[in-house]
Design a protein around this motif. Structure first.
Motif, PDB file in Angstrom:
ATOM      1  N   ASN A 150      13.151   7.665  -7.156  1.00  0.00           N
ATOM      2  CA  ASN A 150      13.572   7.461  -8.545  1.00  0.00           C
ATOM      3  C   ASN A 150      13.115   6.153  -9.169  1.00  0.00           C
ATOM      4  N   ILE A 151      12.260   5.407  -8.491  1.00  0.00           N
ATOM      5  CA  ILE A 151      11.834   4.111  -9.008  1.00  0.00           C
ATOM      6  C   ILE A 151      10.481   4.263  -9.702  1.00  0.00           C
ATOM      7  N   LYS A 152      10.419   3.830 -10.954  1.00  0.00           N
ATOM      8  CA  LYS A 152       9.163   3.924 -11.723  1.00  0.00           C
ATOM      9  C   LYS A 152       8.202   2.826 -11.271  1.00  0.00           C
ATOM     10  N   ASN A 153       6.916   3.183 -11.195  1.00  0.00           N
ATOM     11  CA  ASN A 153       5.856   2.229 -10.846  1.00  0.00           C
ATOM     12  C   ASN A 153       6.121   1.527  -9.521  1.00  0.00           C
ATOM     13  N   LEU A 154       6.558   2.302  -8.544  1.00  0.00           N
ATOM     14  CA  LEU A 154       6.879   1.781  -7.225  1.00  0.00           C
ATOM     15  C   LEU A 154       5.634   1.241  -6.531  1.00  0.00           C
ATOM     16  N   VAL A 155       5.762   0.065  -5.927  1.00  0.00           N
ATOM     17  CA  VAL A 155       4.676  -0.533  -5.160  1.00  0.00           C
ATOM     18  C   VAL A 155       5.204  -0.933  -3.781  1.00  0.00           C
ATOM     19  N   THR A 156       4.278  -1.175  -2.866  1.00  0.00           N
ATOM     20  CA  THR A 156       4.639  -1.558  -1.506  1.00  0.00           C
ATOM     21  C   THR A 156       4.202  -2.985  -1.240  1.00  0.00           C
ATOM     22  N   TYR A 157       5.134  -3.778  -0.705  1.00  0.00           N
ATOM     23  CA  TYR A 157       4.833  -5.117  -0.225  1.00  0.00           C
ATOM     24  C   TYR A 157       5.295  -5.196   1.226  1.00  0.00           C
ATOM     25  N   THR A 158       4.520  -5.926   2.034  1.00  0.00           N
ATOM     26  CA  THR A 158       4.867  -6.066   3.442  1.00  0.00           C
ATOM     27  C   THR A 158       4.746  -7.517   3.883  1.00  0.00           C
ATOM     28  N   LEU A 159       5.519  -7.828   4.893  1.00  0.00           N
ATOM     29  CA  LEU A 159       5.440  -9.132   5.534  1.00  0.00           C
ATOM     30  C   LEU A 159       5.381  -8.899   7.027  1.00  0.00           C
ATOM     31  N   ARG A 160       4.347  -9.427   7.646  1.00  0.00           N
ATOM     32  CA  ARG A 160       4.149  -9.271   9.087  1.00  0.00           C
ATOM     33  C   ARG A 160       4.683 -10.484   9.817  1.00  0.00           C
ATOM     34  N   ASN A 161       5.272 -10.218  10.987  1.00  0.00           N
ATOM     35  CA  ASN A 161       5.761 -11.291  11.838  1.00  0.00           C
ATOM     36  C   ASN A 161       4.555 -11.970  12.464  1.00  0.00           C
ATOM     37  N   SER A 162       4.302 -13.188  12.097  1.00  0.00           N
ATOM     38  CA  SER A 162       3.101 -13.894  12.559  1.00  0.00           C
ATOM     39  C   SER A 162       3.213 -14.384  14.000  1.00  0.00           C
ATOM     40  N   VAL A 163       4.413 -14.345  14.582  1.00  0.00           N
ATOM     41  CA  VAL A 163       4.566 -14.834  15.960  1.00  0.00           C
ATOM     42  C   VAL A 163       4.628 -13.709  16.975  1.00  0.00           C
ATOM     43  N   SER A 164       4.508 -12.474  16.542  1.00  0.00           N
ATOM     44  CA  SER A 164       4.589 -11.367  17.515  1.00  0.00           C
ATOM     45  C   SER A 164       3.219 -10.867  17.884  1.00  0.00           C
TER      46      SER A 164
END
Length: 164
Positions: A150-164
C-alpha cells in the motif's frame, strides 16, 4: 527507547491518525482508540513469538511515545531483517529518529547478528530517505523481504554489516 505498553494506546492512536504518517506507511486513516489497543496487543503477540522487536521512542525525562521503531520480517536463513519506523509529525526533523535508528542498527548487527538491514520507504518521504542515506543505507533495485503493498513510490534501501 522502551517496550510498548498498554498505556501507550492514546498516543498510538494519535500516531496512527496522522494522515501524513499514514500516507507514507500505507495505512488508512481510520484509527480509533480500540484499534490502537488492538495494535498494542498485536505487537505484544509478535514480540512474544519472536517475530518482531518493537521499541517506543520517548524523549529524555518523559515516558510519552513520540514515535516507534521496529525490526521485523526476519529472514534468518539469509540473515536479513527489516527496519520500520514512524514518528509523530511534531517531533520530526529534530534528529530523534536518527538517534533511535542508530541504536537499532547496532542491536540488529551485534545482538541479532544480521548481515543486512532492509528499509522500504516511499521515495516521496524525503525525511525518511534522508535519514537512511545519512546512516549509510544504500538504494537498491531489489525487493528482498518486502511485503508492502500500500505504499506509493516504494523504494528499497539496505545497510550491510561491514564487520561480518
Amino acid at each position: 527507547m522502551r517496550n510498548i505498553q498498554n498505556t501507550d494506546a492514546a498516543l498510538i492512536h494519535k500516531l496512527h491518525s496522522d494522515p501524513i504518517v499514514n500516507a507514507f506507511v500505507g495505512r488508512d486513516n481510520s484509527s480509533t482508540l480500540k484499534n490502537a489497543k488492538d495494535y498494542i496487543v498485536k505487537m505484544q503477540n509478535l514480540i512474544d513469538r519472536n517475530e518482531c522487536i518493537y521499541w517506543v521512542i520517548s524523549l529524555n525525562g518523559s515516558d510519552n511515545l513520540v514515535g516507534s521503531v521496529c525490526l521485523w520480517n526476519f529472514d534468518f536463513e539469509n540473515e536479513i531483517v527489516e527496519i520500520g519506523y514512524e514518528m509523530l509529525h511534531d517531533f520530526q526533523g529534530k534528529g530523534i529518529m536518527s538517534e533511535a535508528i542508530k541504536k537499532v542498527i547496532e542491536y540488529a548487527f551485534e545482538e541479532i547478528k544480521a548481515k543486512l538491514i532492509t528499509a522500504f520507504p516511499s521515495a516521496d518521504n524525503n525525511n525518511s530517505v534522508s535519514i537512511l542515506k545519512k546512516l549509510n543505507f544504500e538504494f537498491e533495485d531489489k525487493k528482498y523481504n518486502n511485503t508492502h503493498a500500500n505504499i506509493k513510490n516504494l523504494v528499497t534501501y539496505t545497510l550491510r554489516n561491514s564487520v561480518s
